[in-house]
Design an enzyme around this catalytic site. Sequence first.
Site, PDB file in Angstrom:
ATOM      1  CG  HIS A 198      -4.813  -1.062   9.166  1.00 62.44           C
ATOM      2  ND1 HIS A 198      -3.918  -2.068   8.909  1.00 62.44           N
ATOM      3  CD2 HIS A 198      -4.947  -0.375   8.008  1.00 62.44           C
ATOM      4  CE1 HIS A 198      -3.528  -2.007   7.640  1.00 62.44           C
ATOM      5  NE2 HIS A 198      -4.136  -0.975   7.072  1.00 62.44           N
ATOM      6  CD  GLU A 255      -3.100  -0.740   2.190  1.00 58.32           C
ATOM      7  OE1 GLU A 255      -4.185  -0.298   1.757  1.00 58.32           O
ATOM      8  OE2 GLU A 255      -2.863  -0.929   3.398  1.00 58.32           O
ATOM      9  CG  HIS A 287      -8.222  -0.024   4.744  1.00 59.02           C
ATOM     10  ND1 HIS A 287      -7.816  -0.019   3.426  1.00 59.02           N
ATOM     11  CD2 HIS A 287      -7.100  -0.230   5.467  1.00 59.02           C
ATOM     12  CE1 HIS A 287      -6.510  -0.259   3.377  1.00 59.02           C
ATOM     13  NE2 HIS A 287      -6.052  -0.380   4.603  1.00 59.02           N
ATOM     14  CG  HIS A 319      -2.367   3.181   5.575  1.00 59.55           C
ATOM     15  ND1 HIS A 319      -3.715   3.485   5.689  1.00 59.55           N
ATOM     16  CD2 HIS A 319      -2.304   1.858   5.302  1.00 59.55           C
ATOM     17  CE1 HIS A 319      -4.422   2.384   5.476  1.00 59.55           C
ATOM     18  NE2 HIS A 319      -3.588   1.380   5.249  1.00 59.55           N
TER      19      HIS A 319
HETATM   20 ZN   LIG Z   1      -4.080  -0.586   5.021  1.00 59.84          ZN
END
Ligand SMILES: [Zn+2]
Length: 243
Positions: A98, A77, A168, A96
């Site tokens: 989660h 990603e 996500h 990024h």
């Molecule tokens: Zn992710």
Amino acid sequence: MERIERARRDVVIANRILAHQKVLDAYGHVSLRHPDDPQKYLLARSCSPGMVRTSDIVEFWLDGRPVSPETRPLYMERYIHGAVYERRPDVKAVLHSHAEDVLPFAISKTTRLRPVIQAVGDMGHDVPVWDIADRFGDDTNLLVLNMEQGRDLAACLACNRMALMRGHGFVAAGASVFDLVRLAVYVPRNARVLMAAMRMGEHRGLSKGEIDARLALDPDSPAMRRGWEFWAQEAGCDDLLAD
Ligand SMILES: [Zn+2]
């Protein structure tokens, strides 16, 4: 110390802090724009954030290609990072995550994430929610696997500090790595406080004026950077702070 070596160490510190603070776990990643070339960024090879070392840091072009040949596995990603740097020249660091506490707000159809505690007032006025299905259909694996998806996410982020990703996680942007890490540490805490207040009934978040006042603070002032050194020590990587 050369700027690039300082930047590599700062990426390691950011990874270790955010893993220790449970903003990242085995997954998720944090990057820094290259200090000498805005067309590149620094991101670890594919490994768990709490285990990142300086030798794991890889230089990437904004389109996600490694600058030098790389045989080690890379984050699938990583396109999230380059797409944000490409769209936002003001952004110097990208995360990024989660983090579970934030996820209810990434799937709710009625309740938006918003700042309710002062430490995270610079989360801003709007935290948009990006739904990968809107443009890429309802049969993706939800991961951001190419620049087209990354750019669509960056377009949703627009000029905001962070955007949630439906089902996500979230992406957050900072004017510096210190600015990003401080915001990121408080984002799950803010989400927990908001969830608790919602269970209690009516509540009051930060006003527009209060958010503007927080956004007006210098994100790299000594007071705003205090957490960076404290959290680095807690994460056991204060040896990487020294020049
Ligand atoms: Zn992710």
